[in-house]
Scaffold this motif. Structure first.
Motif, PDB file in Angstrom:
ATOM      1  N   LEU A 270       0.812  -1.235   0.436  1.00 10.53           N
ATOM      2  CA  LEU A 270      -0.493   0.255   0.070  1.00 10.53           C
ATOM      3  C   LEU A 270       1.092   0.985   0.148  1.00 10.53           C
ATOM      4  N   ASP A 271       1.769   1.375   0.341  1.00  7.44           N
ATOM      5  CA  ASP A 271       2.875   2.506   0.964  1.00  7.44           C
ATOM      6  C   ASP A 271       3.240   3.089  -0.336  1.00  7.44           C
ATOM      7  N   ALA A 272       3.363   1.890  -1.120  1.00 12.55           N
ATOM      8  CA  ALA A 272       3.888   1.715  -2.940  1.00 12.55           C
ATOM      9  C   ALA A 272       2.634   2.388  -3.765  1.00 12.55           C
ATOM     10  N   GLN A 273       2.021   2.292  -3.366  1.00 11.35           N
ATOM     11  CA  GLN A 273       0.766   2.441  -4.483  1.00 11.35           C
ATOM     12  C   GLN A 273      -0.084   3.765  -4.053  1.00 11.35           C
ATOM     13  N   GLY A 274       0.350   3.571  -2.844  1.00  9.11           N
ATOM     14  CA  GLY A 274      -0.455   5.380  -2.845  1.00  9.11           C
ATOM     15  C   GLY A 274      -2.412   5.450  -3.238  1.00  9.11           C
ATOM     16  N   ALA A 275      -2.360   6.497  -3.797  1.00  7.82           N
ATOM     17  CA  ALA A 275      -3.313   6.879  -4.226  1.00  7.82           C
ATOM     18  C   ALA A 275      -4.580   5.761  -5.035  1.00  7.82           C
ATOM     19  N   ALA A 276      -3.724   5.252  -6.015  1.00 10.60           N
ATOM     20  CA  ALA A 276      -4.219   4.262  -6.980  1.00 10.60           C
ATOM     21  C   ALA A 276      -5.414   3.317  -6.115  1.00 10.60           C
ATOM     22  N   ALA A 277      -4.374   2.630  -4.754  1.00 14.30           N
ATOM     23  CA  ALA A 277      -4.859   1.848  -3.726  1.00 14.30           C
ATOM     24  C   ALA A 277      -6.281   1.591  -3.691  1.00 14.30           C
ATOM     25  N   GLU A 278      -6.706   3.564  -3.066  1.00  6.45           N
ATOM     26  CA  GLU A 278      -7.754   3.587  -2.137  1.00  6.45           C
ATOM     27  C   GLU A 278      -8.779   2.608  -3.242  1.00  6.45           C
ATOM     28  N   GLY A 279      -9.683   2.196  -2.153  1.00 12.43           N
ATOM     29  CA  GLY A 279     -11.085   1.588  -2.190  1.00 12.43           C
ATOM     30  C   GLY A 279     -11.619   0.355  -3.426  1.00 12.43           C
ATOM     31  N   LEU A 280      -9.869   0.001  -3.404  1.00 12.76           N
ATOM     32  CA  LEU A 280      -9.951  -1.012  -4.171  1.00 12.76           C
ATOM     33  C   LEU A 280     -10.969  -2.334  -2.741  1.00 12.76           C
ATOM     34  N   LEU A 281     -11.169  -3.524  -3.481  1.00 13.60           N
ATOM     35  CA  LEU A 281     -11.616  -4.386  -2.941  1.00 13.60           C
ATOM     36  C   LEU A 281     -10.774  -5.942  -3.234  1.00 13.60           C
ATOM     37  N   THR A 282     -10.827  -6.457  -1.703  1.00 14.27           N
ATOM     38  CA  THR A 282      -9.690  -7.381  -2.070  1.00 14.27           C
ATOM     39  C   THR A 282     -10.022  -8.774  -0.837  1.00 14.27           C
ATOM     40  N   THR A 283     -10.124  -9.600  -0.958  1.00 15.71           N
ATOM     41  CA  THR A 283     -10.229 -11.300  -0.525  1.00 15.71           C
ATOM     42  C   THR A 283      -9.042 -12.014   0.659  1.00 15.71           C
ATOM     43  N   LEU A 284      -8.836 -11.758   0.964  1.00 15.42           N
ATOM     44  CA  LEU A 284      -7.918 -12.451   2.020  1.00 15.42           C
ATOM     45  C   LEU A 284      -8.303 -13.032   3.638  1.00 15.42           C
ATOM     46  N   HIS A 285      -7.128 -13.421   3.996  1.00 15.62           N
ATOM     47  CA  HIS A 285      -7.228 -14.254   5.373  1.00 15.62           C
ATOM     48  C   HIS A 285      -7.275 -13.865   6.612  1.00 15.62           C
ATOM     49  N   ARG A 372     -12.443  -7.282   2.564  1.00 17.74           N
ATOM     50  CA  ARG A 372     -11.790  -5.808   2.977  1.00 17.74           C
ATOM     51  C   ARG A 372     -11.102  -4.480   2.264  1.00 17.74           C
ATOM     52  N   GLN A 373     -11.631  -3.314   1.787  1.00 20.95           N
ATOM     53  CA  GLN A 373     -11.319  -2.498   1.168  1.00 20.95           C
ATOM     54  C   GLN A 373     -10.012  -1.630   2.163  1.00 20.95           C
ATOM     55  N   VAL A 374      -9.371  -1.279   0.431  1.00 16.88           N
ATOM     56  CA  VAL A 374      -8.268   0.038   1.548  1.00 16.88           C
ATOM     57  C   VAL A 374      -9.019   1.154   1.659  1.00 16.88           C
ATOM     58  N   GLN A 375      -8.891   1.428   3.222  1.00 15.52           N
ATOM     59  CA  GLN A 375      -9.271   2.653   3.726  1.00 15.52           C
ATOM     60  C   GLN A 375      -7.817   3.367   4.319  1.00 15.52           C
ATOM     61  N   ASN A 376      -7.482   4.321   3.585  1.00 11.30           N
ATOM     62  CA  ASN A 376      -6.666   5.193   3.975  1.00 11.30           C
ATOM     63  C   ASN A 376      -5.399   4.418   4.325  1.00 11.30           C
ATOM     64  N   GLY A 377      -5.020   3.375   3.427  1.00  9.98           N
ATOM     65  CA  GLY A 377      -3.474   3.055   3.399  1.00  9.98           C
ATOM     66  C   GLY A 377      -3.516   2.164   4.090  1.00  9.98           C
ATOM     67  N   GLN A 378      -4.852   1.569   4.792  1.00  9.53           N
ATOM     68  CA  GLN A 378      -5.124  -0.232   5.316  1.00  9.53           C
ATOM     69  C   GLN A 378      -5.821  -1.091   4.734  1.00  9.53           C
ATOM     70  N   ASN A 379      -5.264  -1.946   4.917  1.00  9.55           N
ATOM     71  CA  ASN A 379      -6.430  -2.595   4.990  1.00  9.55           C
ATOM     72  C   ASN A 379      -7.400  -3.526   5.492  1.00  9.55           C
ATOM     73  N   ASN A 380      -8.723  -2.986   5.769  1.00 11.49           N
ATOM     74  CA  ASN A 380      -9.443  -2.756   6.702  1.00 11.49           C
ATOM     75  C   ASN A 380     -11.040  -3.656   6.305  1.00 11.49           C
TER      76      ASN A 380
END
Lengths: 399, 321, 290
Positions: A270-285, A372-380
């Protein structure tokens, strides 16, 4: 029996007893020596290449747990051996041979790349070496190639895809295009997504592949724009994930076609991706914001020890050490006691930062998958994508 | 061969025969691997050293044979018969070499080098990009081919020692075969082509056919090596056809000395053992390898087996020539 | 595939082709004029990319990185020719292949020692970090257009150099007949050194300018090397025009191949080369030797 034969027999018996006694006397210190000597742990991880950060995180997680146990697992001190597998399947058989035949390690912890993992699994089966897989999700390792001495504390490749397919179908997406690297992990992740997405009524229009570890996506992004699916599912990790997310946004697709990913797309990147990753949906354990005491303590300890944020790979490394520790405690450090060791490990309940986890019959993890969704540089975590998802373990003849 | 060389060769053979009795499994496996590479190198020496055809795509045949072994097995867990799969693999390589050679030999010099490179890269991408066998991850053979014929098993390839001796036998057989080939009229014609092709044509030789024959034989022998390489490691991968592999075997040939098959064997041993040594010294072993390659080619252009001649040249100059 | 998408893919093809041309032009000149097979040419591309990474990290701007990097590349090429490559002219092709192969290994490891083996991104300069709308669905990164533009400008400059200057005249003469040029009294050593430095600079520049798009990773030189050899062979050794035509052909075959026949895209380029060589064994634009 004549007295001469009797004497001969007595002498034989005494000789035999004496030999047994001598061996026993020798044996006990040898066994004690074995326990006092260091346990050899061999790391076969990528320390260079697109997955280097993942390899380092795994090793850090493992060593963190050992440090918390005051440097010992099951009363044995640990001696580490490392081999850089460079995520290169071609060099893998030689590399794993170095650990097994040259360094004579007691247990192998590795690796990240599914293609490399196949070589390790084969070598572990051929030599009956204990193997703990801290990441590579190649289905075969807990499928047709499962074995009592092989354990996996991470996931199997199809699991995040299976979970995301359910989510996509529920969200009402009708068509999808998939894009990933062309090797076992990518193909199996896509396979998982396809399975649940199609069962939910969706249709995968096209599967796009890029050779590993190539990151030139422009032509394929243009193709996605041309097809106009209702969503895109992807699997990338490490350096490739960083580039893809940034390129996807730069191609103007982020707001037009929802991008869904296996969680590796945004874990540790996420640090490297910056704003481009905001809001992305992913699934993980795993998710960064799992607010359990266990996860909070783990993240704090990891940040203090290594000055960086913990991610799923660190958790998996940590849990590998936990699993090994559980096994060693059950045999009081005597790793030669295989049946008891394996029994303890197979029935272990690991107190992981991701929650309590157990192992299936094929020695793969049974766990919850979060959406999860990327919110403010974190996978929440914003919800549960799949509960207690066990890898199907197709083709495994154990248990 | 001089008496000194013959003694050296005999001693080496005796040492190889005795090795499994004294060394551990790791080294027995390593030397078996070296012997396979030596067969591979000898096949290239036939092309480069004897006929003067520099091929940068020889690994294509090496890799093709290994893939044939994988593809011939009905599933990864059943043993195929050695006596059916080996001829199949070698035959496939011979056919491929015939086809590729027929086209490639229409070019000369540096273009020939490039065309052979192109064909091997094509082979690489066929196995890397398509679903023929596992793609870039490669494919595994979990059970080694069985050598049994109607119930009787002369040897078991699963045993490290048996495999080692089988490879030693292979090395000796190929060496003897190639020696006989070189001593024959065919071999002399090849040497003539290397030294002056126009003259050979003027003498009435159909040089294209001779070159094609050499190319085909070399490809078939490379396939022989590739087959057993796959058997030993139970693993095939597109990298076996990559140009790096072709460059490595070319290096072995030049390192040992071209034209005399012993040079190829020496070169293979030197290269593999050096690589093993360097990689145990440092993570950055390619630096040592690259430096070594440069020094070796600069200082010993004739290779290790001609080292004494080169030394004499450096020491005494051309006065004795 | 509708027209806007077709045009965008054409744009992608041209971008890739022009980039290949920059690298391959240096290779074909070195090959044609000095008769040296240089397998290490891909390493110059890689070194350029890593230089861009390091220098843009130090100066904070890709433009400054390129401005500093190009003179460095020229100097490096000049020195390398002097110290190492001048010894290769007398050697046969086989030895050149192996010596330059050894050089690849050395360069890769020196880079590994100096900068490490991690994959790195290079940031696109802020002024170029926009996208323009092309068609209804997608936008095209301005930086990619910049790459194409820059490569085109350099290509034009190269042609001007070759066709309109004395140096260019000597280079063209040397490419078509080396011995004659030497016997006409041209300082051949200096000419070789200049050509080599030019080739290195072109390859390094290509690496620098493409670094944000391709990322910087170990082994990036090897992939580009083989394709460049194909370009040179198809175009004809020593012919810069041939390199341009061949590079554009390969750009199209590769890009459209990836989209229409993804499993065979890798093979198509080599198939093209084999076909061309069987039809014209010396390449499309081979300048015939006197």
């Amino acid at each position: 029996m004549t007295s001469i034969e009797g004497r001969k027999q007595r002498r034989r018996v005494i000789k035999a007893l004496g030999a047994a006694g001598a061996l026993g006397a020798l044996g006990a210190p040898v066994a004690a020596l074995a326990q006092a000597s260091k346990l050899k742990v061999g790391f076969m991880l990528p320390y260079t290449g697109t997955y280097a950060a993942l390899g380092r995180a795994i090793e850090n997680g493992f060593k963190l747990y050992v440090k918390e146990q005051r440097g010992k697992l099951g009363s044995r001190e640990i001696e580490y051996f490392t081999v850089d597998d460079e995520s290169e399947p071609a060099k893998a058989p030689d590399n794993v041979n170095k650990l097994i035949k040259r360094d004579n390690v007691d247990v192998i912890v590795g690796t990240v790349h599914s293609g490399v993992q196949m070589a390790i699994v084969k070598a572990a089966r051929d030599n009956n070496t204990l193997l703990i897989i801290p990441n590579a999700g190649v289905d075969e390792a807990t499928g047709p190639l499962c074995a009592p001495n092989i354990f996996r504390v991470s996931f199997s490749n199809s699991q995040p895809g299976l979970a995301m397919g359910l989510v996509a179908a529920l969200k009402g997406y009708t068509t999808a295009v998939t894009i990933t690297w062309k090797y076992a992990a990518g193909e199996q992740s896509i396979g998982g997504f396809k399975e649940t997405f199609q069962k939910g009524g969706g249709k995968v229009l096209k599967e796009l592949y890029v050779p590993f570890p190539n990151v030139e996506f422009q032509a394929l992004l243009t193709e996605i724009a041309s097809i106009k699916p209702s969503c895109v599912y992807t699997f990338f990790a490490g350096g490739g994930a960083v580039k893809f997310v940034k390129d996807y946004a730069a191609a103007g697709l982020k707001d037009k076609i929802p991008l869904l990913g296996a969680g590796f797309l945004t874990d540790g990147t996420l640090d490297a991706q910056g704003a481009a990753a905001e809001g992305l949906l992913t699934t993980l354990h795993y998710a960064d914001n799992l607010s359990t005491p266990r996860n909070n303590a783990f993240r704090l300890a990891y940040a203090k020890a290594y000055d960086s944020k913990a991610d799923v790979y660190a958790v998996q490394g940590y849990d590998s050490a936990q699993l090994l520790g559980i096994g060693l405690r059950a045999v009081a450090g005597d790793i030669a006691q295989r049946p008891l060791l394996i029994g303890a490990m197979a029935s272990a309940e690991i107190d992981s930062p991701r929650g309590k986890i157990t192992l299936s019959r094929s020695h793969n993890v049974v766990q919850d998958f979060y959406l999860r969704q990327v919110q403010n540089g974190q996978n929440n975590a914003i919800g549960l994508a799949a509960k207690s998802l066990a890898d199907p373990g197709r083709g495994c003849s154990m248990g | 061969m001089t008496l000194a060389r013959r003694t050296l060769a005999t001693l080496a053979l005796l040492a190889l025969l005795a090795l499994p009795l004294v060394a551990g499994k790791f080294y027995v496996d390593l030397i078996a691997k070296v012997m396979i590479m030596a067969v591979f190198a000898m096949s290239l020496d036939l092309l480069v050293g004897v006929t003067g055809l520099v091929s940068l795509g020889h690994a294509a045949f090496f890799g093709l044979a290994s893939y044939v072994l994988v593809l011939v097995a009905p599933d990864p867990y059943t043993a195929v018969s050695l006596w059916t799969s080996l001829p199949l693999a070698v035959g496939a390589c011979a056919l491929a070499a015939l086809a590729i050679g027929a086209l490639a030999l229409r070019t000369r010099g540096v273009y020939f080098i490039m065309v052979t490179l192109a064909f091997s890269q094509m082979g690489y991408f066929v196995f890397h990009d398509t679903k023929i066998a596992g793609g870039s991850d490669g494919a595994y053979i979990y059970v080694k081919p069985s050598a049994s014929v109607g119930g009787w098993s002369p040897f078991d390839l699963n045993s490290g020692a048996h495999f080692y001796y089988a490879m030693l036998a292979l090395l000796v057989l190929v060496f003897v075969f190639l020696r006989m080939l070189l001593a024959s009229r065919f071999g002399h014609a090849l040497r003539g082509i290397r030294s002056n092709e126009q003259r050979m044509r003027a003498l009435g030789f159909n040089t294209y056919c001779y070159k094609l024959a050499a190319f085909t034989i070399a490809g078939a022998i490379a396939g022989l090596a590739g087959y057993f390489a796959a058997v030993q490691f139970g693993f095939v991968n597109p990298e076996m056809l990559a140009w790096h592999q072709s460059a490595n075997v070319l290096l072995m040939v030049i390192l040992g000395g071209m034209g005399n098959l012993g040079g190829a064997i020496v070169g293979a041993f030197a290269f593999v053992l050096l690589q093993d040594l360097f990689s145990s010294l440092t993570k950055h072993w390619p630096l040592l390898m690259g430096g070594f390659v440069i020094l070796a080619v600069m200082l010993l252009p004739g290779g290790l087996t001609r080292a004494t001649e080169t030394w004499r040249f450096w020491r005494f100059g051309r006065r004795h020539g | 595939m509708d027209l806007p998408i077709f045009l965008i893919q054409t744009l992608n093809s041209v971008q890739y082709g022009l980039l290949l041309f920059l690298i391959a032009s240096g290779l074909t000149l070195i090959f044609g004029i000095m008769g040296v097979i240089n397998l290490a040419h891909g390493s110059f591309y890689m070194l350029g990319a890593y230089a861009a990474f390091v220098l843009s990290g130090l100066t904070g701007s890709l433009f400054w990185a390129i401005a500093l990097g190009v003179p460095l590349a020229v100097a490096f090429g000049y020195l390398l020719e002097w110290i190492f490559f001048s010894f290769l002219y007398r050697r046969d092709h086989l030895q050149q292949v192996l010596l330059t192969y050894g050089l690849i290994l050395v360069f890769e490891e020196l880079r590994s020692l100096a900068v490490g083996d991690d994959v790195h991104g290079v940031s696109v300069p802020a002024t170029l970090a926009r996208s323009v709308a092309l068609g209804s669905t997608m936008t095209y990164p301005v930086f990619n257009l910049f790459i194409s533009g820059v490569c085109l400008v350099v290509a034009v400059l190269l042609f001007v150099l070759l066709q309109r200057t004395r140096l260019g005249m000597m280079i063209r003469a040397g490419a078509s007949n080396r011995e004659m040029v030497r016997s006409l009294g041209v300082d051949i050593n200096l000419l070789f050194r200049v050509v080599f430095a030019l080739g290195v600079a072109l390859a390094a520049f290509a690496g620098m300018v493409n670094a944000p798009a391709s990322s910087v990773y170990p082994g990036m030189g090897n992939q580009v090397l083989i394709i460049c050899f194909v370009v040179v062979v198809i175009g004809g050794i020593g012919s810069v025009t041939g390199a341009l035509v061949a590079a554009l052909m390969i750009g199209f075959v590769d890009t459209f191949g990836k989209v229409f026949l993804p499993d065979y895209a890798g093979i198509l380029v080599y198939l093209l080369m084999a076909v061309v060589l069987v039809w014209r064994p010396e390449g499309l634009f081979r300048e015939s030797r006197a």
